[in-house]
Design an enzyme around this catalytic site. Sequence first.
Site, PDB file in Angstrom:
ATOM      1  N   CYS A 317       0.888  -1.190   0.000  1.00  0.00           N
ATOM      2  CA  CYS A 317       0.000   0.000   0.000  1.00  0.00           C
ATOM      3  C   CYS A 317       0.913   1.224   0.000  1.00  0.00           C
ATOM      4  O   CYS A 317       1.062   1.894   1.015  1.00  0.00           O
ATOM      5  CB  CYS A 317      -0.912   0.010   1.213  1.00  0.00           C
ATOM      6  N   ALA A 318       1.495   1.536  -1.146  1.00  0.00           N
ATOM      7  CA  ALA A 318       2.678   2.389  -1.180  1.00  0.00           C
ATOM      8  C   ALA A 318       2.395   3.881  -1.142  1.00  0.00           C
ATOM      9  O   ALA A 318       3.245   4.654  -0.707  1.00  0.00           O
ATOM     10  CB  ALA A 318       3.506   2.062  -2.422  1.00  0.00           C
ATOM     11  N   PRO A 320       1.496   7.701  -0.321  1.00  0.00           N
ATOM     12  CA  PRO A 320       2.065   8.499  -1.408  1.00  0.00           C
ATOM     13  C   PRO A 320       3.547   8.285  -1.656  1.00  0.00           C
ATOM     14  O   PRO A 320       4.120   8.947  -2.513  1.00  0.00           O
ATOM     15  CB  PRO A 320       1.809   9.923  -0.935  1.00  0.00           C
ATOM     16  N   GLY A 321       4.207   7.393  -0.887  1.00  0.00           N
ATOM     17  CA  GLY A 321       5.567   7.013  -1.240  1.00  0.00           C
ATOM     18  C   GLY A 321       6.651   7.319  -0.240  1.00  0.00           C
ATOM     19  O   GLY A 321       7.826   7.076  -0.520  1.00  0.00           O
ATOM     20  N   LYS A 323       7.358   5.898   2.856  1.00  0.00           N
ATOM     21  CA  LYS A 323       8.006   4.676   3.322  1.00  0.00           C
ATOM     22  C   LYS A 323       8.682   3.947   2.157  1.00  0.00           C
ATOM     23  O   LYS A 323       9.747   3.347   2.329  1.00  0.00           O
ATOM     24  CB  LYS A 323       6.989   3.768   4.019  1.00  0.00           C
ATOM     25  N   ASP A 366      -4.589  -3.333  -7.248  1.00  0.00           N
ATOM     26  CA  ASP A 366      -5.103  -3.576  -5.904  1.00  0.00           C
ATOM     27  C   ASP A 366      -4.215  -4.608  -5.219  1.00  0.00           C
ATOM     28  O   ASP A 366      -3.977  -5.699  -5.754  1.00  0.00           O
ATOM     29  CB  ASP A 366      -6.548  -4.090  -5.999  1.00  0.00           C
ATOM     30  N   ASP A 387       1.248  -1.231   4.904  1.00  0.00           N
ATOM     31  CA  ASP A 387       0.920   0.038   5.565  1.00  0.00           C
ATOM     32  C   ASP A 387      -0.529   0.346   5.218  1.00  0.00           C
ATOM     33  O   ASP A 387      -0.827   1.118   4.309  1.00  0.00           O
ATOM     34  CB  ASP A 387       1.867   1.132   5.070  1.00  0.00           C
ATOM     35  N   CYS A 440      -1.389   4.002  11.096  1.00  0.00           N
ATOM     36  CA  CYS A 440      -1.256   5.258  11.836  1.00  0.00           C
ATOM     37  C   CYS A 440      -2.511   5.454  12.680  1.00  0.00           C
ATOM     38  O   CYS A 440      -3.219   6.449  12.561  1.00  0.00           O
ATOM     39  CB  CYS A 440      -1.052   6.424  10.874  1.00  0.00           C
TER      40      CYS A 440
END
Length: 504
Positions: A317-318, A320-321, A323, A366, A387, A440
């Site tokens: 689940c990348a 907005p980038g 991590k 997905d 994430d 989070c």
Amino acid sequence: MTGPGERQYPRPVRSGPGSEPGRGDRRRDPRDGRDGARPGGDRRGGGRTGRTDVVDRPRRAAYDALAAVHRDDAYANLVLPAILRDAGLYGRDAAFATELTYGTLRAVGTLDAILTDAAGRDVERIDPPVRDALRLGAYQLLHTRVPAHAAVSATVDLVKTVGYGASGFANAVLREVAGRDADAWIDRIAPSMADDPVGHLALAHSHPQWIVRAFREALGGDLGETTRLLIEDNQPPPVHLCARPGLADPAELADEVGGAPGAFSPYAVYLSGGAPGDLPALAQGRAHVQDEGSQLVAAALAAGPLDGPDGRWLDLCAGPGGKTGLLGALAVQRDARVTAVEVAEHRARLVERATRGLPVNVLHTDGRTVGADPKLPEEHFDRVLVDAPCTGLGSLRRRPESRWRRQPSDLPPLTRLQRELLTAGLRATRPGGLVAYVTCSPHVVETHVTVTEAARRCGAPVDFVDARPLLPAGMPGLGAGPTVQLWPHRHGTDAMFLAVLRRG
């Protein structure tokens, strides 16, 4: 005829002639609410000349931001910078407008309760434009050093431009608000701590009751620590940079940007202020903006002990980038490659920009299609980061409107998605490989319940790895393990949750 609370917001009123930067020396003093009024009148926001087409620009900017949030479901961090830029606000004026916007949004729940009492009517019956102006005025009266007369006068001037003859009503309500300080208002409107601790804390620290209960549960029922968390949640969040390993040295980056090395993450740099987007290090791809807690949980996945091959990493689940960018920089040093999956097309483009020049392959798909998509085969990856989308209750400092938008009804669809993504991540992991599940949010149904359920449904043996040794030595308050919950009031980070699982 339009009834109370039914009118729509008017179109934003822009500052008139003479309001551009550099036109005279009429900067507002944020300590007293004035903007350099000339003798005899012509004071911005109405005043003696009767002008109501132009108001104090910082307050007008804050009002426009609040109106966009409440009228259009906008996000303050996205709309406010453009509003400040269009209004030509910089320095102290921009800082004052920002304080008013974010402070008012955080305090909306409590401000509304106070305004309801002061007005003698439910705040929802007040026309939306007047309601937002009153919120700004009440925030100034109760939470800033702006003198009461200045806060009332400036807010009434604002109401004249948006409130259709409501200036007298606004004046009366704000004078009632000014009759008590913040503590006295809490004593008046909140239940006692002894009778209803959750209800008291919710009004005293402006959080919905269901969020207070969730925090209290995650903290083991400790009311004192829950109070400290709520207090910290209402503080302006710090800006953290991530110095990408191999591309920037944190100490050197700290000197370059006038910041300081982080307390825990070996890649963190704390900024003291300013606009991070203007820093050359970000434009050059040597660093990116990222909360220290996010850095810690991503680095923990890379630090986990692993037997066998270690060259295929997956971020499921990348977007907005952030991590992904840190994992990509670490992958360079380990001769590994990262596959980054993002279901939203615009966020996939953000990941591509964030990881340019790094060994990262971005897939717009997905993450739950593991096994069905040939690009996401089962039992293939050595390290997997999940994430997962969540309520974001751990980052309320950064998104002040989120606490009022989220509802308990959001939890069932989110937790179902979290379980499905974590189950897919476990399927994608080779036997002996590692999965880091991150949210989070400290809500127990998004953390412990989700992890336990996904591990049970995986269909393969899954063991918990103690995550505490994967974080820097000496970090306090990490609990009994094997999972880790970071906290704003303990660690100065967002409330990130980390569980590390080994696929059997």
